[in-house]
Design a protein around this motif. Structure first.
Motif, PDB file in Angstrom:
ATOM      1  N   TRP A 294       0.837  -1.198   0.000  1.00  0.00           N
ATOM      2  CA  TRP A 294       0.000   0.000   0.000  1.00  0.00           C
ATOM      3  C   TRP A 294       0.876   1.252   0.000  1.00  0.00           C
ATOM      4  CZ3 TRP A 294      -0.199   4.027   3.500  1.00  0.00           C
ATOM      5  CH2 TRP A 294      -1.244   4.942   3.330  1.00  0.00           C
ATOM      6  N   LEU A 295       1.894   1.254   0.873  1.00  0.00           N
ATOM      7  CA  LEU A 295       2.788   2.408   0.957  1.00  0.00           C
ATOM      8  C   LEU A 295       3.545   2.610  -0.348  1.00  0.00           C
ATOM      9  CD1 LEU A 295       3.758   4.662   2.830  1.00  0.00           C
ATOM     10  CD2 LEU A 295       5.575   3.128   3.614  1.00  0.00           C
ATOM     11  N   SER A 296       3.949   1.528  -0.964  1.00  0.00           N
ATOM     12  CA  SER A 296       4.638   1.609  -2.247  1.00  0.00           C
ATOM     13  C   SER A 296       3.735   2.256  -3.304  1.00  0.00           C
ATOM     14  CB  SER A 296       5.066   0.213  -2.698  1.00  0.00           C
ATOM     15  OG  SER A 296       5.662   0.274  -3.971  1.00  0.00           O
ATOM     16  N   ASP A 297       2.478   1.818  -3.348  1.00  0.00           N
ATOM     17  CA  ASP A 297       1.527   2.397  -4.308  1.00  0.00           C
ATOM     18  C   ASP A 297       1.302   3.887  -4.043  1.00  0.00           C
ATOM     19  OD1 ASP A 297       1.184  -0.054  -5.560  1.00  0.00           O
ATOM     20  OD2 ASP A 297      -0.677  -0.523  -4.485  1.00  0.00           O
TER      21      ASP A 297
ATOM     22  N   ASN B  93       9.800  12.197   3.068  1.00  0.00           N
ATOM     23  CA  ASN B  93       8.784  13.190   2.704  1.00  0.00           C
ATOM     24  C   ASN B  93       7.588  12.517   2.020  1.00  0.00           C
ATOM     25  OD1 ASN B  93      10.432  15.208   3.729  1.00  0.00           O
ATOM     26  ND2 ASN B  93      11.222  15.811   1.728  1.00  0.00           N
ATOM     27  N   LYS B  94       7.855  11.572   1.132  1.00  0.00           N
ATOM     28  CA  LYS B  94       6.783  10.839   0.439  1.00  0.00           C
ATOM     29  C   LYS B  94       5.979   9.999   1.425  1.00  0.00           C
ATOM     30  CE  LYS B  94       9.397  10.555  -3.872  1.00  0.00           C
ATOM     31  NZ  LYS B  94      10.112   9.649  -4.789  1.00  0.00           N
ATOM     32  N   ILE B  95       6.672   9.354   2.354  1.00  0.00           N
ATOM     33  CA  ILE B  95       6.005   8.536   3.370  1.00  0.00           C
ATOM     34  C   ILE B  95       5.142   9.421   4.269  1.00  0.00           C
ATOM     35  CG2 ILE B  95       6.409   7.127   5.428  1.00  0.00           C
ATOM     36  CD1 ILE B  95       8.894   5.983   3.892  1.00  0.00           C
ATOM     37  N   ASN B  96       5.681  10.549   4.685  1.00  0.00           N
ATOM     38  CA  ASN B  96       4.910  11.490   5.510  1.00  0.00           C
ATOM     39  C   ASN B  96       3.637  11.931   4.801  1.00  0.00           C
ATOM     40  OD1 ASN B  96       6.316  11.677   7.952  1.00  0.00           O
ATOM     41  ND2 ASN B  96       7.756  13.156   7.120  1.00  0.00           N
ATOM     42  N   GLN B  97       3.733  12.197   3.534  1.00  0.00           N
ATOM     43  CA  GLN B  97       2.563  12.627   2.776  1.00  0.00           C
ATOM     44  C   GLN B  97       1.523  11.508   2.724  1.00  0.00           C
ATOM     45  OE1 GLN B  97       3.375  14.064  -1.168  1.00  0.00           O
ATOM     46  NE2 GLN B  97       1.308  14.818  -1.452  1.00  0.00           N
ATOM     47  N   ALA B  98       1.966  10.283   2.466  1.00  0.00           N
ATOM     48  CA  ALA B  98       1.044   9.147   2.363  1.00  0.00           C
ATOM     49  C   ALA B  98       0.388   8.830   3.704  1.00  0.00           C
ATOM     50  CB  ALA B  98       1.788   7.912   1.838  1.00  0.00           C
ATOM     51  N   LEU B  99       1.156   8.909   4.777  1.00  0.00           N
ATOM     52  CA  LEU B  99       0.642   8.560   6.108  1.00  0.00           C
ATOM     53  C   LEU B  99       0.056   9.749   6.862  1.00  0.00           C
ATOM     54  CD1 LEU B  99       3.491   6.179   7.388  1.00  0.00           C
ATOM     55  CD2 LEU B  99       1.246   5.547   6.439  1.00  0.00           C
ATOM     56  N   GLU B 100       0.162  10.945   6.247  1.00  0.00           N
ATOM     57  CA  GLU B 100      -0.308  12.185   6.877  1.00  0.00           C
ATOM     58  C   GLU B 100       0.369  12.368   8.244  1.00  0.00           C
ATOM     59  OE1 GLU B 100      -4.560  12.067   6.892  1.00  0.00           O
ATOM     60  OE2 GLU B 100      -4.683  12.162   4.707  1.00  0.00           O
ATOM     61  N   THR B 101       1.704  12.259   8.220  1.00  0.00           N
ATOM     62  CA  THR B 101       2.511  12.395   9.423  1.00  0.00           C
ATOM     63  C   THR B 101       3.560  13.468   9.206  1.00  0.00           C
ATOM     64  OG1 THR B 101       3.941  10.610   8.610  1.00  0.00           O
ATOM     65  CG2 THR B 101       2.196   9.980  10.136  1.00  0.00           C
ATOM     66  N   ASP B 102       4.361  13.702  10.232  1.00  0.00           N
ATOM     67  CA  ASP B 102       5.471  14.664  10.122  1.00  0.00           C
ATOM     68  C   ASP B 102       6.726  14.106  10.771  1.00  0.00           C
ATOM     69  OD1 ASP B 102       4.638  14.847  12.743  1.00  0.00           O
ATOM     70  OD2 ASP B 102       4.604  17.031  12.794  1.00  0.00           O
ATOM     71  N   PHE B 103       7.019  12.835  10.480  1.00  0.00           N
ATOM     72  CA  PHE B 103       8.213  12.211  11.011  1.00  0.00           C
ATOM     73  C   PHE B 103       9.453  12.941  10.494  1.00  0.00           C
ATOM     74  CE2 PHE B 103       5.418   8.294  10.742  1.00  0.00           C
ATOM     75  CZ  PHE B 103       5.116   8.284  12.092  1.00  0.00           C
ATOM     76  N   THR B 104      10.492  12.967  11.319  1.00  0.00           N
ATOM     77  CA  THR B 104      11.750  13.601  10.919  1.00  0.00           C
ATOM     78  C   THR B 104      12.903  12.639  11.145  1.00  0.00           C
ATOM     79  OG1 THR B 104      12.057  14.548  13.124  1.00  0.00           O
ATOM     80  CG2 THR B 104      10.939  15.921  11.484  1.00  0.00           C
ATOM     81  N   LEU B 105      13.958  12.866  10.406  1.00  0.00           N
ATOM     82  CA  LEU B 105      15.185  12.093  10.587  1.00  0.00           C
ATOM     83  C   LEU B 105      16.006  12.739  11.692  1.00  0.00           C
ATOM     84  CD1 LEU B 105      16.207  11.533   6.864  1.00  0.00           C
ATOM     85  CD2 LEU B 105      15.240   9.847   8.432  1.00  0.00           C
ATOM     86  N   PRO B 106      16.761  11.925  12.428  1.00  0.00           N
ATOM     87  CA  PRO B 106      17.628  12.518  13.457  1.00  0.00           C
ATOM     88  C   PRO B 106      18.705  13.358  12.793  1.00  0.00           C
ATOM     89  CG  PRO B 106      18.045  10.174  13.259  1.00  0.00           C
ATOM     90  CD  PRO B 106      16.883  10.492  12.367  1.00  0.00           C
ATOM     91  N   GLU B 107      19.147  14.376  13.505  1.00  0.00           N
ATOM     92  CA  GLU B 107      20.171  15.265  12.953  1.00  0.00           C
ATOM     93  C   GLU B 107      21.539  14.698  13.124  1.00  0.00           C
ATOM     94  OE1 GLU B 107      19.669  19.221  14.380  1.00  0.00           O
ATOM     95  OE2 GLU B 107      17.574  19.211  13.875  1.00  0.00           O
TER      96      GLU B 107
END
Length: 72
Positions: free
Chosen positions: A29-32, A58-72
């Protein structure tokens, strides 16, 4: 055993998979939704062989309607 004062940070890949599992979503689903190849998602999210790129996050956040971030 002494406690560490360092904040515990969880791998964003684990958090993404937990969210998907809680919502009953599959990697297919996420791939689609993202246009990211299934094998790439599997290698990054399930096997954790590769790091997650900001572009893919960024693509995953858009699909899941989230705002996950990568560690700095």
């Amino acid at each position: 055993m002494a406690k560490s004062n360092q904040p515990v940070t969880q791998d964003v890949r684990v958090i993404i998979m937990e969210k998907m599992d809680n919502e009953g979503r599959q990697l297919s689903w996420l791939s689609d939704k993202t246009g990211i190849n299934y094998n790439t998602l599997y290698s990054v999210l399930r096997r954790r062989i590769f790091d997650l790129s900001q572009d893919n996050l960024n693509k995953i956040n858009q699909a899941l309607e989230t705002d996950f971030t990568l560690p700095e």
